[in-house]
Structures are given as structure tokens and as C-alpha cells.
Scaffold this active site. Structure first.
Site, PDB file in Angstrom:
ATOM      1  N   LYS A  10       0.634  -1.143  -0.274  1.00 31.60           N
ATOM      2  CA  LYS A  10       0.149  -0.069  -0.060  1.00 31.60           C
ATOM      3  C   LYS A  10       0.835   1.553   0.393  1.00 31.60           C
ATOM      4  O   LYS A  10       2.076   1.173   0.711  1.00 31.60           O
ATOM      5  CB  LYS A  10      -0.636  -0.239   0.985  1.00 31.60           C
ATOM      6  CG  LYS A  10      -1.756  -0.743   1.449  1.00 31.60           C
ATOM      7  CD  LYS A  10      -3.155  -0.505   1.935  1.00 31.60           C
ATOM      8  CE  LYS A  10      -3.728  -1.535   2.727  1.00 31.60           C
ATOM      9  NZ  LYS A  10      -5.037  -0.800   3.760  1.00 31.60           N
TER      10      LYS A  10
ATOM     11  N   HIS B  92       0.978   8.155  14.894  1.00 32.93           N
ATOM     12  CA  HIS B  92      -0.334   8.136  13.749  1.00 32.93           C
ATOM     13  C   HIS B  92      -0.419   6.425  15.091  1.00 32.93           C
ATOM     14  O   HIS B  92      -1.504   5.593  15.468  1.00 32.93           O
ATOM     15  CB  HIS B  92       0.590   7.245  12.609  1.00 32.93           C
ATOM     16  CG  HIS B  92      -0.689   5.578  11.584  1.00 32.93           C
ATOM     17  ND1 HIS B  92      -1.566   5.865  10.730  1.00 32.93           N
ATOM     18  CD2 HIS B  92       0.009   4.173  11.561  1.00 32.93           C
ATOM     19  CE1 HIS B  92      -2.120   4.778  10.378  1.00 32.93           C
ATOM     20  NE2 HIS B  92      -1.337   3.912  10.971  1.00 32.93           N
TER      21      HIS B  92
HETATM   22  N1  LIG Z   1       0.944   1.069   3.740  1.00 32.45           N
HETATM   23  C1  LIG Z   1       0.905   1.048   4.885  1.00 32.45           C
HETATM   24  O1  LIG Z   1       0.484  -0.209   5.139  1.00 32.45           O
HETATM   25  C2  LIG Z   1       0.471   1.229   6.346  1.00 32.45           C
HETATM   26  C3  LIG Z   1       0.391   0.652   7.269  1.00 32.45           C
HETATM   27  C4  LIG Z   1       0.770   1.715   8.440  1.00 32.45           C
HETATM   28  C5  LIG Z   1       1.489   2.866   8.200  1.00 32.45           C
HETATM   29  N2  LIG Z   1       1.127   3.636   7.390  1.00 32.45           N
HETATM   30  C6  LIG Z   1       1.722   4.623   7.267  1.00 32.45           C
HETATM   31  O2  LIG Z   1       2.784   5.090   8.086  1.00 32.45           O
HETATM   32  C7  LIG Z   1       3.167   6.121   8.566  1.00 32.45           C
HETATM   33  C8  LIG Z   1       3.475   6.202  10.166  1.00 32.45           C
HETATM   34  O3  LIG Z   1       4.614   5.812   9.567  1.00 32.45           O
HETATM   35  P1  LIG Z   1       6.095   5.725  11.449  1.00 32.45           P
HETATM   36  O4  LIG Z   1       5.629   5.364  12.613  1.00 32.45           O
HETATM   37  O5  LIG Z   1       6.817   4.893  10.691  1.00 32.45           O
HETATM   38  O6  LIG Z   1       6.122   7.538  11.387  1.00 32.45           O
HETATM   39  P2  LIG Z   1       7.107   8.196  10.279  1.00 32.45           P
HETATM   40  O7  LIG Z   1       7.696   7.673   8.831  1.00 32.45           O
HETATM   41  O8  LIG Z   1       6.261   9.296  10.701  1.00 32.45           O
HETATM   42  O9  LIG Z   1       8.034   8.513  11.402  1.00 32.45           O
HETATM   43  C9  LIG Z   1       8.121   9.569  12.829  1.00 32.45           C
HETATM   44  C10 LIG Z   1       9.848  10.025  12.844  1.00 32.45           C
HETATM   45  O10 LIG Z   1      10.066   9.183  13.566  1.00 32.45           O
HETATM   46  C11 LIG Z   1      11.486   9.541  12.260  1.00 32.45           C
HETATM   47  N3  LIG Z   1      12.370   8.356  12.034  1.00 32.45           N
HETATM   48  C12 LIG Z   1      12.006   7.288  10.983  1.00 32.45           C
HETATM   49  N4  LIG Z   1      13.293   6.787  11.345  1.00 32.45           N
HETATM   50  C13 LIG Z   1      13.883   7.525  12.720  1.00 32.45           C
HETATM   51  C14 LIG Z   1      15.179   6.295  12.822  1.00 32.45           C
HETATM   52  N5  LIG Z   1      15.557   5.241  12.491  1.00 32.45           N
HETATM   53  N6  LIG Z   1      15.579   7.271  13.587  1.00 32.45           N
HETATM   54  C15 LIG Z   1      14.688   8.059  14.590  1.00 32.45           C
HETATM   55  N7  LIG Z   1      13.557   8.495  14.261  1.00 32.45           N
HETATM   56  C16 LIG Z   1      13.165   8.036  12.624  1.00 32.45           C
HETATM   57  C17 LIG Z   1      10.645  10.486  10.979  1.00 32.45           C
HETATM   58  O11 LIG Z   1      11.979  10.921  10.466  1.00 32.45           O
HETATM   59  C18 LIG Z   1       9.647  10.887  11.434  1.00 32.45           C
HETATM   60  O12 LIG Z   1      10.147  12.439  12.134  1.00 32.45           O
HETATM   61  C19 LIG Z   1       1.516   6.533   8.706  1.00 32.45           C
HETATM   62  O13 LIG Z   1       1.028   7.866   7.990  1.00 32.45           O
HETATM   63  C20 LIG Z   1       0.525   6.276   8.457  1.00 32.45           C
HETATM   64  O14 LIG Z   1      -0.402   6.761   7.537  1.00 32.45           O
HETATM   65  C21 LIG Z   1       1.031   2.316   5.854  1.00 32.45           C
END
Ligand SMILES: NC(=O)c1ccc[n+]([C@@H]2O[C@H](COP(=O)([O-])OP(=O)(O)OC[C@H]3O[C@@H](n4cnc5c(N)ncnc54)[C@H](O)[C@@H]3O)[C@@H](O)[C@H]2O)c1
Length: 397
Positions: A159, A300
Site C-alpha cells: 500500500k 499514527h
Molecule cells: N502502507 C501501509 O500499509 C501503512 C501501514 C501503517 C501505517 N502507514 C503509514 O505510516 C505512517 C506512520 O509511519 P511511522 O510511524 O513509521 O512514522 P513516520 O514515517 O512519520 O516517522 C516518524 C518519525 O520518525 C522519524 N524517523 C524515522 N526513522 C527514524 C530512525 N531510525 N531514528 C529516528 N527517527 C526516525 C521520522 O523522521 C519522523 O519524524 C503514517 O503515515 C501511516 O499512514 C502505512
């Protein structure tokens, strides 16, 4: 929230990487989970995309520089590389950022046989995924998730998407996107070392969601609670195992229903447990997981945790989930250090209106994924708004 004791210390080396195969016929791929696995990225590209000449990295600017440099150097030994660094935020998961990515790929003359690598959390994975899906009508992508949430959930399943701004300025989550399965997923556990405790906890929310979905005899609920109560010395190996089991569970749903088309129970839609509630409150500027507004908006995973609680309480109101199971779900969310009630939410009526904007709504009917037991989650249609309203009140302070 950024200091605390939720993130386990991860110091010992992993014995061996774990692999999970996602069987989707010609779109099949493997997920590799372990330490130092990013060092295999160059080899993986040679094997999976032998005709590629260039590799375009789209990189979250919070991924530690050493990991980024290492990955680029590995790939640089076998291919020409270029990289785009982006700041990840929900407002930046936008059409504007998609255009930035597409223009970057065009400027570097990326061709159909070349490869995009997403190195970041779920936001970068979703955005780079959509760029790869649409650039020249589709180029291959390798997902390299760097947050717990993206390792156990977002990077697997194909996705991709961006948010759209609605007329009132609020964000409609994941409203434009596509299915674009990756060539491979490489989950580098060393990336987790730099996550703040809050970010780590946000990833636990999707793990708790999977544990609630998994059949009772799978042992995933017990593995999750063991991890949450484990001593630091044992957390590291448990975490690697927990991530592998979560990827396996997600892969099972994706294999059964790749494009979320199965009606009713059993399909991929069940993975949206807590998400219709969560999406409605996730991007609200004044909702903080703590009493400090500086911590707003919710992440999220935090919104999903609150959404799971609202789903459990809706099911309780409807008489389909017993009180003991509701208490277990509340307890595991508290154990993970995730919020169970927050200030600053709009009225239940307003949240309900936002839920109706969710892309999973059909023909004005409110459909939700609700737990009937731990290990038995179902889609429910024609829901009573009174039950939802009353459940929403329980997550408000
Ligand atoms: N495609 C899918 O099936 C699916 C499933 C679940 C969630 N999502 C999406 O994923 C997003 C949430 O993802 P997330 O929780 O990974 O958050 P994110 O991508 O927003 O990352 C959160 C924060 O972590 C930081 N970050 C990333 N890697 C890091 C690291 N190794 N060390 C320190 N900081 C780091 C980022 O810069 C950001 O500030 C939402 O937009 C959600 O809609 C998609």
C-alpha cells in the site's frame, strides 16, 4: 515523552537475519529482518534488478547518517546512486512532496529498469512507494523501513499513498494511493536504536493490533505481553522474534487479499482495526498524547491505540465483546505506555463526521472493524451511531 524507559536497549548482535516470504505469484518478495542487513542492499539489487543501472534513494532525514552513508556506499559499489532527503510529517505526505520525488527521479533520468529505495518510516515508505508506482507508470522499489511501525506494518503489503488537504484545511489520510508491491523489504534493526521512546511506543500500537487480530492459538498475544513485561536483558531477542511474527501475520493477510477486495471477514480490511477512529483524530493540531500541547499532534500509532480502544468499547456497547476482553486490551495499551484518553478532541459528533470522510466508508454507511474477542475481529456494517458516540466519550479527558 521523549525521555522515559520504553525503548529497550539493543546492544547484542543478532545471530542471523530472519526471512519472511510474501507469496504473490509474479509479485512475490522476501522480507529480511536483522542487524547489518542493509549491507546486503547492493547484492540484493544486483540479484533482483540485474538490468538496473541507477538507484534512487528517498531518505527520511532523521535516519542516522552512518546508516544512510553505509547503505549508499554498498549500493554505490555496484550502481550509480542519487539521493533525496525529506523531512517526514503527515502534512508533508502530500501531492507537493510526491511532485518533488517525481521531479527528482526525472532529473536523475531514472529508467523503468532502475530501482527506488525508500529508507525511512511509514511516511517515506508510503510517499516513495507512490512515486515509484507512478513514475514512468511504475518502477521497482525496495522498502527499507527504519521505524518499528514501518517494520511490522507499513513496509509490507504494497500500500502506498499520500494525504489530501480537505477544504477546511484538515488532512484526509491516505486518500490518494495505489498498490505497488516492493521488490524486497530490508528491515535493519540497527535503525531502531535511534528511535525516541515515544516513536518506539507508537510502533507497539500496530503490534498490539496484530496481537488482537491473530488467532488465539497463535501465541502472538502472549509473545506481545511477554515482550512488554520482559527485562531489558531479554528484550532484544524477543523484539526480533516479535517483528518477524508481525511481518508473518501481515503477510498472511496480504497474500489472502492483496488489494483489500474480500468482502466481510477474513480480508485485509481487518488490518484496519482502530484506523477509522484513528485517522479521524490523528492529524488534529491540538490533540496531544500528554498534558503538554508541545507533544501534539498524535503520532499514527498513538491514534491507532486510541482507535482500538474506541473500537473495543463500541463492541462492548453493542454487546459483542465482553468486559474482560475490553480490560485486557486497555491493559496492554497502558503497558505499552500508549495513551488511553486524551484532551482536546472535538465532540463525538464531529469525530463521527470525520470518520464518515474516511475512505473506507461506503455510501454513507459507517463500517468499522470491531473485536468480538481477542483473536476474533470482524467487519461490522450499519453501525449504531449511539454506540460509537458513547465509545468515543471514553477516550476523551
Ligand atoms: N502502507 C501501509 O500499509 C501503512 C501501514 C501503517 C501505517 N502507514 C503509514 O505510516 C505512517 C506512520 O509511519 P511511522 O510511524 O513509521 O512514522 P513516520 O514515517 O512519520 O516517522 C516518524 C518519525 O520518525 C522519524 N524517523 C524515522 N526513522 C527514524 C530512525 N531510525 N531514528 C529516528 N527517527 C526516525 C521520522 O523522521 C519522523 O519524524 C503514517 O503515515 C501511516 O499512514 C502505512
Amino acid at each position: 515523552l521523549d525521555s522515559g524507559d520504553a525503548a529497550p536497549p539493543i546492544t547484542e548482535p543478532d545471530p542471523r537475519p530472519a526471512w519472511v516470504h510474501v507469496e504473490l505469484g509474479p509479485r512475490s518478495y522476501d522480507v529480511c529482518i536483522g542487524r547489518a542487513v542493509l549491507s546486503s542492499l547492493g547484492n540484493a539489487i544486483q540479484g533482483l534488478a540485474p538490468r538496473s543501472r541507477s538507484v534512487a534513494f528517498i531518505i527520511d532525514d532523521h535516519v542516522p547518517a552512518a546508516l544512510v552513508a553505509g547503505a549508499i556506499a554498498e549500493v554505490g559499489a555496484v550502481r550509480t546512486t542519487c539521493s533525496l532527503h525529506l523531512a517526514a510529517s503527515e502534512p508533508a505526505k502530500s501531492l507537493g512532496s510526491l511532485e518533488t520525488c517525481l521531479r527528482f527521479l526525472a532529473a536523475h533520468r531514472i529508467e523503468r529498469a532502475d530501482v527506488v529505495v525508500a529508507l525511512g518510516g511509514g511516511i517515506i515508505g508510503d510517499l516513495a512507494g507512490l512515486a515509484a508506482a507512478t513514475y514512468r507508470r511504475g518502477v521497482p522499489i525496495i522498502q527499507c523501513p527504519t521505524t518499528l511501525l514501518s517494520m511490522v506494518d507499513a513496509s509490507v503489503g504494497g500500500k502506498t499513498g499520500i494525504n489530501l488537504a480537505s477544504d477546511d484545511g484538515s488532512l484526509l489520510k491516505n486518500m490518494a494511493g495505489s498498490f505497488h508491491q516492493p521488490l524486497a523489504v530490508i528491515a535493519e534493526l540497527a535503525a531502531l536504536d535511534s528511535l525516541s521512546p515515544r516513536l518506539f511506543r507508537a510502533g507497539l500500537a500496530e503490534i498490539i493490533k496484530h496481537a488482537t487480530l491473530a488467532p488465539a492459538d497463535s501465541g502472538l498475544w502472549e509473545l506481545t505481553t511477554n515482550f512488554l513485561t520482559s527485562t531489558p536483558a531479554s528484550t532484544h531477542h524477543l523484539l526480533a522474534e516479535l517483528i518477524r511474527r508481525n511481518v508473518e501475520l501481515k503477510a498472511g493477510y496480504v497474500v489472502a487479499d492483496e488489494r483489500e477486495e474480500l468482502p466481510g471477514s477474513g480480508g485485509r480490511a481487518l488490518l484496519n482495526l482502530g484506523h477509522t477512529f484513528g485517522h479521524a483524530i490523528e492529524t488534529l493540531a491540538n490533540v496531544s498524547p500528554t498534558d503538554d500541547l508541545a507533544d501534539a499532534p498524535l503520532m499514527h500509532g498513538e491514534a491507532v491505540a486510541l482507535g482500538m480502544l474506541a473500537a473495543a468499547r463500541t463492541a462492548f456497547e453493542l454487546g459483542t465483546l465482553d468486559g474482560d476482553s475490553v480490560s485486557k486490551i486497555v491493559a496492554v495499551i497502558e503497558l505499552a505506555g500508549l495513551p488511553t484518553r486524551v484532551r482536546g478532541l472535538p465532540s463525538p459528533t464531529e469525530i463521527l463526521a470525520r470518520m464518515m470522510d474516511d475512505k473506507k466508508t461506503t455510501g454513507g454507511d459507517l463500517r468499522l472493524i470491531l473485536p468480538f474477542a481477542i483473536g476474533d475481529v470482524r467487519m461490522v456494517e450499519h453501525l449504531s451511531r449511539a454506540a460509537v458516540t458513547s465509545a468515543l466519550r471514553t477516550i476523551m479527558r
